[in-house]
Design a protein around this motif. Structure first.
Motif, PDB file in Angstrom:
ATOM      1  N   HIS A   9      18.865  16.692  14.356  1.00 18.96           N
ATOM      2  CA  HIS A   9      19.777  16.792  15.502  1.00 18.96           C
ATOM      3  C   HIS A   9      20.077  15.450  16.173  1.00 18.96           C
ATOM      4  CE1 HIS A   9      16.537  16.295  18.525  1.00 18.96           C
ATOM      5  NE2 HIS A   9      15.782  16.990  17.714  1.00 18.96           N
ATOM      6  N   GLY A  10      21.121  15.462  16.991  1.00 13.58           N
ATOM      7  CA  GLY A  10      21.508  14.270  17.757  1.00 13.58           C
ATOM      8  C   GLY A  10      20.839  14.249  19.124  1.00 13.58           C
ATOM      9  N   PHE A  11      21.142  13.210  19.869  1.00  8.95           N
ATOM     10  CA  PHE A  11      20.577  12.986  21.203  1.00  8.95           C
ATOM     11  C   PHE A  11      21.535  13.503  22.260  1.00  8.95           C
ATOM     12  CE2 PHE A  11      20.391  10.543  25.064  1.00  8.95           C
ATOM     13  CZ  PHE A  11      19.045  10.462  25.346  1.00  8.95           C
ATOM     14  N   PRO A  12      21.098  14.194  23.279  1.00 11.79           N
ATOM     15  CA  PRO A  12      19.753  14.613  23.637  1.00 11.79           C
ATOM     16  C   PRO A  12      19.591  16.108  23.419  1.00 11.79           C
ATOM     17  CG  PRO A  12      21.107  14.579  25.623  1.00 11.79           C
ATOM     18  CD  PRO A  12      22.041  14.438  24.421  1.00 11.79           C
ATOM     19  N   GLY A  20      21.980  14.379   8.973  1.00 11.56           N
ATOM     20  CA  GLY A  20      21.667  13.980  10.341  1.00 11.56           C
ATOM     21  C   GLY A  20      22.930  13.683  11.095  1.00 11.56           C
ATOM     22  N   LEU A  21      22.961  14.115  12.347  1.00 12.63           N
ATOM     23  CA  LEU A  21      24.121  13.811  13.191  1.00 12.63           C
ATOM     24  C   LEU A  21      23.701  12.791  14.242  1.00 12.63           C
ATOM     25  CD1 LEU A  21      26.941  15.973  14.445  1.00 12.63           C
ATOM     26  CD2 LEU A  21      25.571  14.835  16.210  1.00 12.63           C
ATOM     27  N   SER A  22      24.443  11.724  14.305  1.00 15.04           N
ATOM     28  CA  SER A  22      24.238  10.679  15.298  1.00 15.04           C
ATOM     29  C   SER A  22      22.815  10.144  15.275  1.00 15.04           C
ATOM     30  CB  SER A  22      24.645  11.187  16.677  1.00 15.04           C
ATOM     31  OG  SER A  22      24.833  10.084  17.495  1.00 15.04           O
ATOM     32  N   MET A  23      21.992  10.396  16.299  1.00 14.51           N
ATOM     33  CA  MET A  23      20.592   9.934  16.235  1.00 14.51           C
ATOM     34  C   MET A  23      19.920  10.480  14.974  1.00 14.51           C
ATOM     35  SD  MET A  23      17.495  10.488  18.996  1.00 14.51           S
ATOM     36  CE  MET A  23      17.262  12.258  18.748  1.00 14.51           C
ATOM     37  N   GLY A  24      20.250  11.721  14.611  1.00 16.67           N
ATOM     38  CA  GLY A  24      19.703  12.296  13.378  1.00 16.67           C
ATOM     39  C   GLY A  24      20.122  11.480  12.157  1.00 16.67           C
ATOM     40  N   GLY A  25      21.308  10.898  12.230  1.00 24.08           N
ATOM     41  CA  GLY A  25      21.790  10.021  11.144  1.00 24.08           C
ATOM     42  C   GLY A  25      20.969   8.738  11.093  1.00 24.08           C
ATOM     43  N   TYR A  26      20.625   8.195  12.272  1.00 24.20           N
ATOM     44  CA  TYR A  26      19.780   6.980  12.278  1.00 24.20           C
ATOM     45  C   TYR A  26      18.420   7.300  11.641  1.00 24.20           C
ATOM     46  CZ  TYR A  26      22.945   5.827  16.247  1.00 24.20           C
ATOM     47  OH  TYR A  26      24.017   5.629  17.070  1.00 24.20           O
ATOM     48  N   VAL A  27      17.920   8.492  11.934  1.00 29.62           N
ATOM     49  CA  VAL A  27      16.630   8.896  11.347  1.00 29.62           C
ATOM     50  C   VAL A  27      16.799   9.081   9.832  1.00 29.62           C
ATOM     51  CG1 VAL A  27      14.781  10.630  11.365  1.00 29.62           C
ATOM     52  CG2 VAL A  27      15.896   9.990  13.510  1.00 29.62           C
ATOM     53  N   ASN A  65      23.763  -0.860  27.830  1.00 23.88           N
ATOM     54  CA  ASN A  65      24.107   0.513  28.246  1.00 23.88           C
ATOM     55  C   ASN A  65      22.929   1.460  28.066  1.00 23.88           C
ATOM     56  OD1 ASN A  65      26.664   0.147  29.208  1.00 23.88           O
ATOM     57  ND2 ASN A  65      27.601   0.313  27.176  1.00 23.88           N
ATOM     58  N   ARG A  66      22.165   1.266  26.993  1.00 23.92           N
ATOM     59  CA  ARG A  66      20.962   2.093  26.788  1.00 23.92           C
ATOM     60  C   ARG A  66      20.032   1.919  27.980  1.00 23.92           C
ATOM     61  NH1 ARG A  66      22.028   5.336  22.510  1.00 23.92           N
ATOM     62  NH2 ARG A  66      22.384   4.119  20.658  1.00 23.92           N
ATOM     63  N   ASP A  67      19.850   0.640  28.394  1.00 27.31           N
ATOM     64  CA  ASP A  67      18.929   0.387  29.508  1.00 27.31           C
ATOM     65  C   ASP A  67      19.414   1.078  30.780  1.00 27.31           C
ATOM     66  OD1 ASP A  67      17.105  -0.987  27.979  1.00 27.31           O
ATOM     67  OD2 ASP A  67      18.056  -2.936  28.303  1.00 27.31           O
ATOM     68  N   ALA A  95      14.040   4.136  21.193  1.00 29.89           N
ATOM     69  CA  ALA A  95      14.016   4.073  19.718  1.00 29.89           C
ATOM     70  C   ALA A  95      15.414   3.742  19.178  1.00 29.89           C
ATOM     71  CB  ALA A  95      13.528   5.410  19.149  1.00 29.89           C
ATOM     72  N   MET A  96      16.441   4.322  19.799  1.00 25.77           N
ATOM     73  CA  MET A  96      17.810   4.035  19.322  1.00 25.77           C
ATOM     74  C   MET A  96      18.200   2.595  19.660  1.00 25.77           C
ATOM     75  SD  MET A  96      20.020   7.517  19.790  1.00 25.77           S
ATOM     76  CE  MET A  96      19.715   7.861  21.517  1.00 25.77           C
ATOM     77  N   ARG A  97      17.824   2.161  20.862  1.00 23.14           N
ATOM     78  CA  ARG A  97      18.157   0.792  21.292  1.00 23.14           C
ATOM     79  C   ARG A  97      17.547  -0.249  20.350  1.00 23.14           C
ATOM     80  NH1 ARG A  97      14.868  -0.862  26.387  1.00 23.14           N
ATOM     81  NH2 ARG A  97      13.307  -0.861  24.720  1.00 23.14           N
ATOM     82  N   VAL A 153      34.585   9.206  19.991  1.00 24.53           N
ATOM     83  CA  VAL A 153      34.711   7.867  20.594  1.00 24.53           C
ATOM     84  C   VAL A 153      33.371   7.122  20.607  1.00 24.53           C
ATOM     85  CG1 VAL A 153      36.724   8.371  22.031  1.00 24.53           C
ATOM     86  CG2 VAL A 153      34.444   8.795  22.964  1.00 24.53           C
ATOM     87  N   LEU A 154      32.273   7.818  20.346  1.00 24.40           N
ATOM     88  CA  LEU A 154      30.956   7.161  20.363  1.00 24.40           C
ATOM     89  C   LEU A 154      30.636   6.510  19.024  1.00 24.40           C
ATOM     90  CD1 LEU A 154      28.731   9.636  22.391  1.00 24.40           C
ATOM     91  CD2 LEU A 154      29.756   7.493  23.124  1.00 24.40           C
ATOM     92  N   THR A 155      30.833   7.265  17.958  1.00 25.67           N
ATOM     93  CA  THR A 155      30.680   6.705  16.606  1.00 25.67           C
ATOM     94  C   THR A 155      31.995   7.034  15.893  1.00 25.67           C
ATOM     95  OG1 THR A 155      29.539   8.765  15.983  1.00 25.67           O
ATOM     96  CG2 THR A 155      28.154   6.885  16.475  1.00 25.67           C
ATOM     97  N   GLY A 164      35.161  15.789  18.389  1.00 21.96           N
ATOM     98  CA  GLY A 164      34.644  14.518  18.861  1.00 21.96           C
ATOM     99  C   GLY A 164      33.308  14.234  18.202  1.00 21.96           C
ATOM    100  N   HIS A 165      32.320  13.801  19.023  1.00 21.86           N
ATOM    101  CA  HIS A 165      31.028  13.366  18.488  1.00 21.86           C
ATOM    102  C   HIS A 165      30.176  14.544  18.019  1.00 21.86           C
ATOM    103  CE1 HIS A 165      27.878  10.403  18.057  1.00 21.86           C
ATOM    104  NE2 HIS A 165      27.068  11.047  18.873  1.00 21.86           N
ATOM    105  N   LEU A 166      30.387  15.721  18.611  1.00 17.61           N
ATOM    106  CA  LEU A 166      29.589  16.891  18.200  1.00 17.61           C
ATOM    107  C   LEU A 166      30.384  17.742  17.225  1.00 17.61           C
ATOM    108  CD1 LEU A 166      27.942  17.838  21.647  1.00 17.61           C
ATOM    109  CD2 LEU A 166      27.099  16.308  19.845  1.00 17.61           C
TER     110      LEU A 166
HETATM  111  C1  MLT Z   1      23.529  10.897  19.556  1.00 14.36           C
HETATM  112  O1  MLT Z   1      24.487  11.669  19.639  1.00 14.36           O
HETATM  113  O2  MLT Z   1      22.510  11.146  18.901  1.00 14.36           O
HETATM  114  C2  MLT Z   1      23.621   9.625  20.368  1.00 14.36           C
HETATM  115  O3  MLT Z   1      24.753   9.657  21.163  1.00 14.36           O
HETATM  116  C3  MLT Z   1      23.643   8.467  19.470  1.00 14.36           C
HETATM  117  C4  MLT Z   1      23.731   7.183  20.203  1.00 14.36           C
HETATM  118  O4  MLT Z   1      23.714   7.159  21.440  1.00 14.36           O
HETATM  119  O5  MLT Z   1      23.798   6.146  19.519  1.00 14.36           O
END
Ligand code: MLT
Length: 265
Positions: free
Chosen positions: A26-29, A92-99, A131-133, A189-191, A216-218, A242-244
């Motif tokens: 899953h993605g964040f959050p 994986g979607l978004s954060m799930g994709g990073y994982v 922005n993460r911070d 972790a994403m930052r 617009v996010l990715t 969009g992102h979801l």
């Molecule tokens: C997500 O949808 O998992 C996050 O928006 C990803 C991100 O903030 O980079």
């Protein structure tokens, strides 16, 4: 379902259906609940496993410096605990994709296929880190509901916001059930995640890249770069999402996934 995998790790996960395993991150959050429509569509033919990542759902919090690598290690440990030895399709979607990128680096032999949805290969830019911070500081002083309310407008397409209020409500509901205590380490972790661009050329698993046309996010350009970098990758762009994208246009998303899975048979 829940499994205790060690003294400091209990994983809470969805495990539905029978057949070749498809693992969805899953993605964040959010939590595994964001895959409800995919699980319903796939479980007649596949075994759908959707873990809650560290801190989300009923899964334990990080027990060391938060990293996507540790989340990927947890997914690997879960597959071991479930006795799954055959290679899996990992989505994986978004954060799930990073994982999923982290998983592909460490456990490539476990992959039968890869689905990368609404994500990016690049690390956070200096601006994105700043922005993460800001989001971390906000999450430390607010509720999960307030965090998602701040994010939601940018997560959904204009079409979803206008015509599908139930999708916004469901996304809000899933995120509001999480805690700022889970969100803050995941944001860290994403930052701090590495650039996955150099990994792309090393991925040999068949890969499907999916992106909402209005993400617009990715954005589609990020999906395009991933698809260009992975040999033979297929790119599917989903209109009015969009992102979801999996929640906003589940029929189109599921169709793309089913076509991809069928081609792997
Ligand atoms: C997500 O949808 O998992 C996050 O928006 C990803 C991100 O903030 O980079």
């Amino acid at each position: 379902m829940r499994k205790q995998l060690g003294p400091s790790l209990t994983i809470d996960f969805v495990d539905e259906g029978q057949g070749k395993p498809v693992v969805l991150l899953h993605g964040f959050p959010f939590s595994a609940r964001m895959w409800r429509a995919q699980s319903a569509a796939l479980k007649g033919k596949y075994r759908v496993i959707a873990p809650n990542l560290r801190g989300f759902g009923g899964t334990s919090a990080f027990d060391r410096a938060p990293s996507l690598e540790q989340m990927a290690g947890d997914v690997n440990a879960l597959l071991d605990a479930l006795g799954i030895r055959e290679p899996v399709v990992l989505g994986g979607l978004s954060m799930g994709g990073y994982v999923a990128f982290a998983f592909a680096r460490s456990y490539a032999a476990r992959l039968r296929g890869l689905i990368l949805a609404d994500t990016r290969a690049e690390a956070d830019s200096a601006e994105a880190r700043a922005n993460r911070d800001k989001t971390i500081a906000f999450a430390q002083g607010h509720s999960a509901g307030e965090v998602i309310d701040q994010m939601l407008p940018r997560l959904l397409s204009e079409h979803t916001r206008q015509h599908k209020p139930e999708v916004a409500a469901e996304a809000r509901d899933i995120a509001s059930a999480q805690t700022p205590a889970a969100m803050v380490p995941a944001l860290k972790a994403m930052r701090d995640r590495p650039d996955s661009t150099p990994s792309l050329a090393k991925i040999v698993a068949p890969t499907l890249v999916i992106v909402g046309a209005d993400d617009v996010l990715t954005p589609p350009s990020a999906a395009h770069s991933i698809a260009q970098g992975i040999r033979g990758a297929q790119l599917v762009t989903i209109p009015d999402a969009g992102h979801l994208s999996n929640m906003e246009q589940p029929e189109s998303f599921n169709q793309a996934v089913k076509d991809f899975l069928s081609a792997l048979e």
